[in-house]
Scaffold this motif. Structure first.
Motif, PDB file in Angstrom:
ATOM      1  N   THR A 847       0.816  -1.221   0.000  1.00  0.00           N
ATOM      2  CA  THR A 847       0.000   0.000   0.000  1.00  0.00           C
ATOM      3  C   THR A 847       0.850   1.271   0.000  1.00  0.00           C
ATOM      4  N   LEU A 848       2.135   1.128   0.147  1.00  0.00           N
ATOM      5  CA  LEU A 848       2.988   2.326   0.245  1.00  0.00           C
ATOM      6  C   LEU A 848       3.218   2.916  -1.142  1.00  0.00           C
ATOM      7  N   SER A 849       2.370   3.867  -1.504  1.00  0.00           N
ATOM      8  CA  SER A 849       2.415   4.334  -2.887  1.00  0.00           C
ATOM      9  C   SER A 849       3.533   5.346  -3.125  1.00  0.00           C
ATOM     10  N   SER A 850       4.062   5.963  -2.092  1.00  0.00           N
ATOM     11  CA  SER A 850       5.143   6.918  -2.380  1.00  0.00           C
ATOM     12  C   SER A 850       6.512   6.242  -2.424  1.00  0.00           C
ATOM     13  N   LEU A 851       6.532   4.960  -2.126  1.00  0.00           N
ATOM     14  CA  LEU A 851       7.809   4.240  -2.116  1.00  0.00           C
ATOM     15  C   LEU A 851       8.376   4.149  -3.534  1.00  0.00           C
ATOM     16  N   GLU A 852       9.532   4.710  -3.746  1.00  0.00           N
ATOM     17  CA  GLU A 852      10.122   4.689  -5.084  1.00  0.00           C
ATOM     18  C   GLU A 852      11.294   3.748  -5.194  1.00  0.00           C
ATOM     19  N   VAL A 853      12.070   3.680  -4.135  1.00  0.00           N
ATOM     20  CA  VAL A 853      13.257   2.838  -4.179  1.00  0.00           C
ATOM     21  C   VAL A 853      13.148   1.782  -3.084  1.00  0.00           C
ATOM     22  N   ILE A 854      13.238   0.548  -3.501  1.00  0.00           N
ATOM     23  CA  ILE A 854      13.161  -0.548  -2.544  1.00  0.00           C
ATOM     24  C   ILE A 854      14.362  -1.441  -2.790  1.00  0.00           C
ATOM     25  N   ASN A 855      15.035  -1.819  -1.738  1.00  0.00           N
ATOM     26  CA  ASN A 855      16.096  -2.805  -1.897  1.00  0.00           C
ATOM     27  C   ASN A 855      16.083  -3.753  -0.713  1.00  0.00           C
ATOM     28  N   VAL A 856      15.795  -5.007  -1.012  1.00  0.00           N
ATOM     29  CA  VAL A 856      15.822  -6.017   0.046  1.00  0.00           C
ATOM     30  C   VAL A 856      16.786  -7.136  -0.337  1.00  0.00           C
ATOM     31  N   SER A 857      17.692  -6.842  -1.247  1.00  0.00           N
ATOM     32  CA  SER A 857      18.577  -7.898  -1.765  1.00  0.00           C
ATOM     33  C   SER A 857      19.504  -8.438  -0.672  1.00  0.00           C
ATOM     34  N   HIS A 858      19.999  -9.640  -0.928  1.00  0.00           N
ATOM     35  CA  HIS A 858      20.954 -10.298  -0.041  1.00  0.00           C
ATOM     36  C   HIS A 858      20.444 -10.423   1.383  1.00  0.00           C
ATOM     37  N   ASN A 859      19.317 -11.085   1.511  1.00  0.00           N
ATOM     38  CA  ASN A 859      18.770 -11.460   2.806  1.00  0.00           C
ATOM     39  C   ASN A 859      18.335 -12.916   2.714  1.00  0.00           C
ATOM     40  N   GLN A 860      17.434 -13.284   3.594  1.00  0.00           N
ATOM     41  CA  GLN A 860      16.951 -14.668   3.532  1.00  0.00           C
ATOM     42  C   GLN A 860      15.447 -14.670   3.382  1.00  0.00           C
ATOM     43  N   LEU A 861      14.956 -13.793   2.546  1.00  0.00           N
ATOM     44  CA  LEU A 861      13.515 -13.656   2.366  1.00  0.00           C
ATOM     45  C   LEU A 861      12.965 -14.807   1.535  1.00  0.00           C
ATOM     46  N   VAL A 862      11.687 -15.085   1.788  1.00  0.00           N
ATOM     47  CA  VAL A 862      11.029 -16.146   1.021  1.00  0.00           C
ATOM     48  C   VAL A 862       9.690 -15.631   0.522  1.00  0.00           C
ATOM     49  N   GLY A 863       9.032 -16.413  -0.270  1.00  0.00           N
ATOM     50  CA  GLY A 863       7.703 -16.076  -0.754  1.00  0.00           C
ATOM     51  C   GLY A 863       7.757 -15.195  -1.996  1.00  0.00           C
ATOM     52  N   SER A 864       6.666 -14.463  -2.217  1.00  0.00           N
ATOM     53  CA  SER A 864       6.619 -13.652  -3.429  1.00  0.00           C
ATOM     54  C   SER A 864       6.583 -12.173  -3.050  1.00  0.00           C
ATOM     55  N   ILE A 865       6.723 -11.322  -4.047  1.00  0.00           N
ATOM     56  CA  ILE A 865       6.697  -9.900  -3.742  1.00  0.00           C
ATOM     57  C   ILE A 865       5.272  -9.377  -3.953  1.00  0.00           C
ATOM     58  N   PRO A 866       4.861  -8.365  -3.142  1.00  0.00           N
ATOM     59  CA  PRO A 866       3.487  -7.868  -3.251  1.00  0.00           C
ATOM     60  C   PRO A 866       3.183  -7.449  -4.687  1.00  0.00           C
ATOM     61  N   GLN A 867       2.042  -7.904  -5.173  1.00  0.00           N
ATOM     62  CA  GLN A 867       1.758  -7.756  -6.591  1.00  0.00           C
ATOM     63  C   GLN A 867       1.104  -6.412  -6.910  1.00  0.00           C
ATOM     64  N   GLY A 868       1.319  -5.964  -8.133  1.00  0.00           N
ATOM     65  CA  GLY A 868       0.631  -4.752  -8.600  1.00  0.00           C
ATOM     66  C   GLY A 868       0.950  -3.518  -7.789  1.00  0.00           C
ATOM     67  N   THR A 869       2.152  -3.392  -7.306  1.00  0.00           N
ATOM     68  CA  THR A 869       2.491  -2.287  -6.415  1.00  0.00           C
ATOM     69  C   THR A 869       3.829  -1.688  -6.831  1.00  0.00           C
ATOM     70  N   GLN A 870       4.290  -0.759  -6.031  1.00  0.00           N
ATOM     71  CA  GLN A 870       5.601  -0.161  -6.281  1.00  0.00           C
ATOM     72  C   GLN A 870       6.692  -1.226  -6.320  1.00  0.00           C
ATOM     73  N   PHE A 871       6.439  -2.326  -5.640  1.00  0.00           N
ATOM     74  CA  PHE A 871       7.458  -3.385  -5.620  1.00  0.00           C
ATOM     75  C   PHE A 871       7.773  -3.903  -7.012  1.00  0.00           C
ATOM     76  N   GLN A 872       6.754  -3.833  -7.872  1.00  0.00           N
ATOM     77  CA  GLN A 872       6.978  -4.369  -9.221  1.00  0.00           C
ATOM     78  C   GLN A 872       7.670  -3.383 -10.124  1.00  0.00           C
ATOM     79  N   ARG A 873       7.790  -2.157  -9.682  1.00  0.00           N
ATOM     80  CA  ARG A 873       8.455  -1.177 -10.541  1.00  0.00           C
ATOM     81  C   ARG A 873       9.946  -1.120 -10.247  1.00  0.00           C
ATOM     82  N   GLN A 874      10.425  -2.008  -9.414  1.00  0.00           N
ATOM     83  CA  GLN A 874      11.852  -1.998  -9.084  1.00  0.00           C
ATOM     84  C   GLN A 874      12.645  -2.833 -10.079  1.00  0.00           C
ATOM     85  N   ASN A 875      13.941  -2.642  -9.989  1.00  0.00           N
ATOM     86  CA  ASN A 875      14.808  -3.493 -10.768  1.00  0.00           C
ATOM     87  C   ASN A 875      14.920  -4.851 -10.099  1.00  0.00           C
TER      88      ASN A 875
END
Ligand SMILES: *[C@@H]1O[C@H](CO)[C@@H](O)[C@H](O)[C@H]1NC(C)=O
Ligand SMILES: *[C@@H]1O[C@H](CO)[C@@H](O)[C@H](O)[C@H]1NC(C)=O
Ligand SMILES: *[C@@H]1O[C@H](CO)[C@@H](O)[C@H](O)[C@H]1NC(C)=O
Ligand SMILES: *[C@@H]1O[C@H](CO)[C@@H](O)[C@H](O)[C@H]1NC(C)=O
Length: 965
Positions: A847-875
Motif C-alpha cells: 500500500t505504500l504508494s510513495s515508495l520509489e526505491v526498494i532494496n531487500v537484496s541479499h537477505n533470507q527472504l522467502v515467498g513472493s513480492i506484493p503484486q501490482g504495487t511499487q514493488f513491481q516497478r523496481q529493478n
C-alpha cells in the motif's frame, strides 16, 4: 516694492490702509464693548492647561515650519481669543477651537486636566505632541460639542475609552497613533451606531485586532477611512467600499484581513483605494472602470487573480497604479495606454505575459515603472526609454530577449536614477550585447543592474565623472572577462555583484579600499589571486564577501573589516592553515571555507567568534586534522556546524552540549573515535545529526535504554561506523519530529541558518551518495547502514509516520520485515539489503504508494513480492540474493528491464520556480537506474545554496524593500 511704485500710488495705498485700520478697530471696540472678550474662567483653564506641560522640542524634523510651541504666546494680560491656536465664537466669545498640533507639549494628559473644562470646544487638535504615554483620558466625553477631534501621534496609550463615542456630533476623528493604543471588541460596533455624522475616521496604527463590523457601511457621510496597520482580521465588509461619499480608503498592512472588491457602481467618489499587504483575493472587477475619479489604486501584496480588466482605461485620473505581488496573469489590456496621468506603474511579481504596450511613451508623466518578475516577452522597448520623466525602471526577471533599445538610453532619460534589469534568459538574448559606455551620460544613476545581459566593458573610462552617484552595481552573468577597472573610482559604490562571469586574473586591492563598499559578490568566476594585501581602510564598511567557486589558491584571503558579517570562500583551492586573524573578525556570523585544501588544526581561538557572533561555521571537505577543540562553552548563537570530510580525530567535544541553538551538526567522514553522542539529546533544536563514516562504536541506545531524546531530529545518519548490539523494540518511541504529522497546509521550506543560507548535506541512499545542497524542513531520514547492528528491526519504526528515507542495509539484522512499515505512508526509499532478514515481505507494504526505491537484496527472504504495487516497478537487482524469493510477480520484474519514470513527489513541485537547477551526486555503486535517484533527489536539492541568499540580498527582495513607496 517701493522701487516699483510711484509716489502717487503709494499714498493711495496708504490711505486705504488707514481706512481699513479705522474700520476694523471701530468694529473691535464695538464688539468687545457689547460682549466680553475671552471668558475669564476659560482663560484660566487655558493657562492652567499650559502649565500642565513642559515644552520640549521633538527630535523629528519639521518640514513645513508648522511645528513650534504655540502656548508660548499665551500670557495672562492679553485676550485669550487672540492667542495662538485659539478660536473664539464671534458672538459668545467662548473658546470653540483649540489647535495645538505640533506644539512641543510634553507631559501627562491627566483625567483632571483643565482641558476638560473647555466645554464649548468644537474643534480640538492636539496632534503630534508628546503626552508621554499617558493613559487615554476618559474625560473627553465632557466635551459634548466636539465636532472635530484630532489626537494623531500624541503618545497616548492604553485602551481608548468607549465613552468617547458619546460625542455624537463628531464629524472628524483622528486617533492615528504610532504608539500603543487599542480598543475593545464593542468599540467599532458602537462607533458605527453613534457617530453617524462622521466624515473622517483615521484609526491607523491603533491595535484593533478584530474584524470591521458590517454596520460600518451605515456611516453614510464617510469620506476618509484610514485603517492602515490595525491588526484587523476577518472579512472586510465590501459594502463599506460602496459608501457613495467615500473618497479615500486605506486598509494597508492588515495581513490577516480577507476581502474582495465589490461591483462598483457609477456615481461614486473614490479618489484613493489603498489595500496593500492584506489578504484580499478574487478578481479585479470590470466595474473598477466605474471609479472615474480614482487617482490612487494600490492593490499590491494581495492574492488577486485573473487579468486586469480592460475597463482600467476609464480611470483617466489615475496617477498611481500598483498591483505588484499578486497572482494576476494575462496580457496588459491595450486600454491601459489611456492612463496618461500615470506617474507610477508597478506590476511586479505577477504572472503577466505578452508584450509591454508598444506605444508606452504615451505615459508621458511616468516616473517609475516596475514590471519585474513576470513573463513579459519581446524587446525592452525603445518607446519606454523615451519618457523623459522616468527616474526608476525595474524590468528584472522577465523573458525579454532583445535589449537593443538600451543603446539610446541616455538620449532621453537624463534623470534616470534606477535602471534594473535581471535577465533570466541569458541564452536567448538576440542581437549584440550592450556597450556599457551608453550609461556614461547618466549622472543621476545610483542603481544599475544589467545582470544576464552580455556586456562589453572594455574601453570604459575610470574618470571620476563617470556615473558619479553609482551606489549599486549588479553585473551578474554579463560575460565579463576582466575585472572592470572603471569601478576603481566609484567612491559611492556600496554593493557590487560581478558573480557568474568569466573574470580571470587577480582581484585588485583598490576594491577593498572603496570607502562605502559593503557587499561584494565575486563568486563563480575564474579569479585566481589577489593583488596586494587584505588590508582594508580603517573606516571600511565591508560586511558581505562572496569569493566562492573561483580558482583562488594559496593562503586564505579574508578582508580584515571589522564589520565583516558573512564570508564565503568555498569551492576554491585555498591552502595552508586557517589564519588566526580570522578570530579577530568580531562581527562574523557566517564563515564558509568548505571545499578547499586547508590543512592544519582547527584554531582554538575560534572560541572567541563562537562566543560572540558566529552562527554558521562550514569547514567541510578540507584537510583539517587533529582534534575538534573544546570551544563551544558559550556558543549560544551557533546554528550550523559542518566539519565533515576532514581528518579530524579523537572524541566529540563535550562542550557541544552548550550549543543551545544548534540545528545542524555534521562531522561525517572523519576519524572520530567515540561512542554515540547521547549527551546531545538535550539540544532542543537539533534537526540534523550526521556522524557517518567515522570510528564511532558501542550501542545506539542509552544504557538506561528508555529515552533517546532529540526532540527535533529529522535526519540522523550514523552509517559506516562500528555500532553494534540490538535495538530495543520501543527504540523509535518518542522520536517526535519524525512521528508527528506535519501540517499539510504549511508550505515546505528549506532548512536555513539565520542568515538565510542553506544547509547542504551528503547523504547515502542505496549505495549512491547524493549531495543535497538544500534540505527541505519536511525531509526526514534515518541511515543506520554499514554497522554491525543485529536482532530484529524494532516494530516501533512504524511510529515514524513522517519518515521518507530509511536505510538499514549492511548490518546483521535478523527477524522479519516489520509489517508496521506499512504505516510510513511518506516513505520514498527503503533499503534493508545485506542483512539476515527472513520471512516474507509483508503484503501490507504494497500500500505504500510513495515508495520509489526498494532494496531487500541479499537477505533470507522467502515467498513472493506484493503484486501490482511499487514493488513491481523496481529493478530485479532489488531482490537478488534471496534464494527463497520467487513467485510469478518476481518473474515479471526480472523479465523486463525497467526504466522507472521519475516519481512525481510533491517535494519536487516546490522547486519548479527555481530559475536555475543543478544537482550533484556521485554514483558510487549504481545498482539501479539513475532516473530513480534523480527523481528522488530532485526534490531536495537545487542550486548552490548561497544563490538564493544573494537573490534576496541583491535581487528582487531588496529591490522591493528599498524602493520607496
Ligand atoms: C515621562 O515618562 C517617564 C517614564 O514614565 C517619566 O520618567 C518622566 O518623568 C515623564 N515625563 C514627564 C514630563 O511627565
Ligand atoms: C490632578 O491630579 C493630580 C494627582 O493625581 C494632582 O497632583 C494635580 O494637581 C491635579 N491637577 C489639577 C489641575 O487639578
Ligand atoms: C490631524 O492633525 C494632523 C497634524 O496637524 C494633520 O496632519 C492631520 O491631517 C489631521 N487629521 C485630520 C483627520 O484632519
Ligand atoms: C494587539 O492586541 C492583541 C489583543 O489584545 C494582542 O494580542 C497583540 O499582541 C497586540 N499587538 C500589538 C502589536 O501590540
Amino acid at each position: 516694492m517701493k522701487a516699483f511704485l510711484s509716489n502717487q500710488k503709494m499714498s493711495l495705498l496708504l490711505r486705504s490702509f488707514c481706512f481699513l485700520f479705522l474700520v476694523s478697530s471701530f468694529l473691535n471696540t464695538f464688539v468687545s464693548s457689547t460682549q466680553h472678550l475671552c471668558h475669564s474662567d476659560q482663560q484660566d483653564a487655558l493657562l492652567e492647561f499650559k502649565s500642565e506641560f513642559s515644552i520640549q522640542k521633538p527630535d523629528w524634523v519639521d518640514p513645513d515650519g508648522s511645528s513650534y510651541p504655540k502656548t508660548e504666546s499665551w500670557v495672562n494680560r492679553s485676550d485669550c481669543c487672540s492667542w495662538d491656536g485659539i478660536t473664539c465664537d464671534a458672538t459668545s466669545g467662548k473658546v470653540i477651537g483649540l489647535d495645538l498640533s505640533s506644539s512641543h507639549l510634553k507631559g501627562q494628559l491627566k483625567s483632571n486636566s483643565s482641558l476638560f473644562r473647555l466645554r464649548d470646544l468644537r474643534d480640538l487638535n492636539l496632534a503630534r505632541n508628546n503626552f508621554n504615554d499617558s493613559q487615554f483620558p476618559a474625560e473627553f466625553d465632557k466635551l459634548m460639542e466636539l465636532k472635530r477631534l484630532n489626537l494623531s501621534g500624541s503618545s497616548l496609550s492604553g485602551q481608548i475609552p468607549i465613552n468617547l463615542l458619546q460625542l455624537t456630533k463628531l464629524v472628524s476623528l483622528d486617533l492615528s497613533s504610532y504608539d500603543s493604543l487599542s480598543i475593545d471588541e464593542s468599540f467599532l460596533h458602537l462607533l458605527a451606531q453613534n457617530l453617524r455624522n462622521l466624515r473622517e475616521l483615521d484609526m491607523s496604527y491603533v491595535n484593533i485586532s478584530s474584524e470591521i463590523p458590517h454596520e460600518f457601511s451605515n456611516l453614510r457621510s464617510l469620506r476618509l477611512l484610514d485603517l492602515t496597520n490595525c491588526n484587523l482580521s476577518g472579512e472586510f465588509p465590501s459594502s463599506v467600499l460602496l459608501i457613495p461619499s467615500l473618497e479615500s480608503i486605506r486598509l494597508s498592512y492588515n495581513s490577516n484581513m480577507r476581502g474582495n472588491l465589490p461591483v462598483f457602481r457609477e456615481n461614486n467618489s473614490l479618489v484613493e483605494l489603498t489595500v496593500m499587504f492584506t489578504a484580499f483575493s478574487g478578481k479585479i472587477p470590470f466595474s473598477l472602470g466605474n471609479l472615474s475619479h480614482l487617482s490612487i489604486l494600490d492593490l499590491s501584496r494581495n492574492n488577486f487573480v485573473g487579468e486586469i480588466p480592460s475597463s482600467i482605461g476609464n480611470l483617466k485620473q489615475l496617477t498611481v497604479f500598483d498591483v505588484s505581488d499578486n497572482k494576476l496573469n494575462g496580457n496588459l489590456p491595450v486600454s491601459i495606454l489611456n492612463l496618461t496621468q500615470l506617474r507610477r506603474l508597478w506590476l511586479s511579481s505577477n504572472q503577466f505575459t505578452g508584450f509591454l504596450p508598444p506605444n508606452i511613451s504615451q505615459f508621458s508623466k511616468l516616473e517609475s515603472i516596475d514590471a519585474g518578475d513576470n513573463s513579459f516577452t519581446g524587446a525592452i522597448l525603445s518607446s519606454l526609454l523615451k519618457i523623459p520623466s522616468l527616474t526608476k525602471i525595474y524590468l528584472s526577471y522577465n523573458d525579454f530577449n532583445d535589449f537593443i533599445g538600451i543603446g539610446n538610453i541616455s538620449l532621453f532619460l537624463p534623470n534616470l536614477q534606477v535602471f534594473f534589469i535581471h535577465n533570466k534568459n541569458y541564452n536567448k538574448v538576440i542581437g549584440p550585447g550592450v556597450d556599457f559606455n551608453v550609461f556614461s551620460p547618466l549622472k543621476q544613476l545610483y542603481w544599475l543592474s544589467l545582470s544576464g545581459i552580455p556586456l562589453s566593458t572594455t574601453n570604459i573610462t575610470s574618470d571620476l565623472d563617470f556615473l558619479p552617484k553609482l551606489a549599486r552595481l549588479f553585473l551578474r552573468g554579463c560575460n565579463i572577462t576582466e575585472f572592470p577597472e572603471f569601478i576603481r573610482n566609484r567612491r559611492k559604490l556600496q554593493w557590487l555583484d560581478l558573480s557568474n562571469n568569466k573574470i580571470k586574473g587577480q582581484v585588485p586591492d583598490w576594491l577593498w579600499r572603496l570607502p562605502k563598499l559593503s557587499e561584494v559578490n565575486l563568486s563563480n568566476n575564474s579569479l585566481s589571486g589577489f593583488n596586494g594585501s587584505s588590508k582594508v581602510s580603517p573606516e571600511s564598511q565591508i560586511s558581505n564577501v562572496d569569493l566562492s567557486s573561483n580558482a583562488f589558491q594559496g593562503p586564505l584571503f579574508i578582508p580584515s573589516s571589522k564589520d565583516l558579517n558573512y564570508f564565503w570562500g568555498s569551492k576554491n583551492n585555498f591552502t595552508g592553515e586557517i589564519p588566526r586573524s580570522v578570530c579577530g573578525l568580531s562581527s562574523l556570523a557566517v564563515l564558509d571555507l568548505s571545499n578547499n585544501n586547508l590543512n592544519g588544526s582547527i584554531p582554538r581561538c575560534l572560541e572567541t567568534l563562537v562566543m560572540s557572533s558566529l552562527s554558521d561555521l562550514n569547514l567541510r571537505n578540507n584537510k583539517l586534522s587533529g582534534i575538534l577543540p573544546e570551544i563551544f562553552q558559550n556558543a549560544k548563537s551557533l546554528t550550523t556546524l559542518d566539519f565533515s570530510h576532514n581528518r579530524l580525530e579523537g572524541k566529540m567535544p563535550a562542550s557541544l552540549v552548550d550549543c543551545s541553538a544548534l540545528e545542524v551538526l555534521n562531522v561525517g567522514s572523519n576519524t572520530f573515535n567515540d561512542i554515540f553522542p547521547f549527551h546531545l539529546n538535550s539540544l532542543q533544536k537539533l534537526q540534523v545529526l550526521v556522524i557517518r563514516s567515522n570510528k564511532f562504536h558501542g550501542t545506539l541506545h542509552n544504557s538506561d535504554g528508555v529515552w533517546f531524546g532529540f526532540p527535533q531530529l529529522k535526519i540522523i545518519d550514523v552509517s559506516h561506523n562500528d555500532f553494534f548490539g540490538t535495538l530495543p523494540s520501543h527504540y523509535f518511541l518518542n522520536w517526535t519530529a519524525m512521528s508527528s504529522k506535519s501540517d499539510d497546509n504549511i508550505e515546505p521550506e528549506y532548512i536555513t541558518g539565520p542568515s538565510g543560507n542553506y544547509f547542504s548535506l551528503v547523504l547515502m541512499s542505496k549505495g549512491v551518495s547524493m549531495e543535497m545542497e538544500r534540505i527541505l524542513t519536511i525531509f526526514t531520514a534515518i541511515d543506520f547502514s554499514g554497522n554491525q547492528l543485529n536482532g530484529p528491526i524494532p516494530d516501533s519504526i512504524g511510529l515514524l509516520k513522517e519518515l521518507r528515507i530509511l536505510n538499514m542495509s549492511s548490518n546483521a539484522f535478523t527477524g522479519h520485515i516489520p509489517s508496521t512499515l506499512a504505516n510510513l505512508t511518506n516513505l520514498e526509499s527503503l533499503d534493508l539489503s545485506q542483512n539476515k532478514i527472513s520471512g516474507e515481505i509483508p503484503s501490507e507494504l504494497g500500500t505504500l504508494s510513495s515508495l520509489e526505491v526498494i532494496n531487500v537484496s541479499h537477505n533470507q527472504l522467502v515467498g513472493s513480492i506484493p503484486q501490482g504495487t511499487q514493488f513491481q516497478r523496481q529493478n530485479c537487482s532489488s531482490y537478488e540474493g534471496n534464494p527463497g524469493l520467487n513467485g510469478p510477480s518476481l518473474k515479471d520484474v526480472c523479465r523486463d528491464i525497467k526504466t522507472p519514470t521519475p516519481p512525481q513527489s510533491e517535494l519536487m513541485e516546490s522547486k519548479e520556480e527555481e530559475e536555475e537547477e543543478s544537482f550533484s551526486w556521485m554514483a558510487a555503486d549504481l545498482g539501479f537506474a539513475p532516473g530513480v535517484v534523480f527523481g528522488l533527489v530532485m526534490g531536495y536539492i537545487a542550486v548552490s545554496y548561497k544563490h538564493e541568499w544573494f537573490m534576496k540580498r541583491f535581487g528582487r527582495n531588496k529591490q522591493q524593500s528599498i524602493r520607496t513607496r
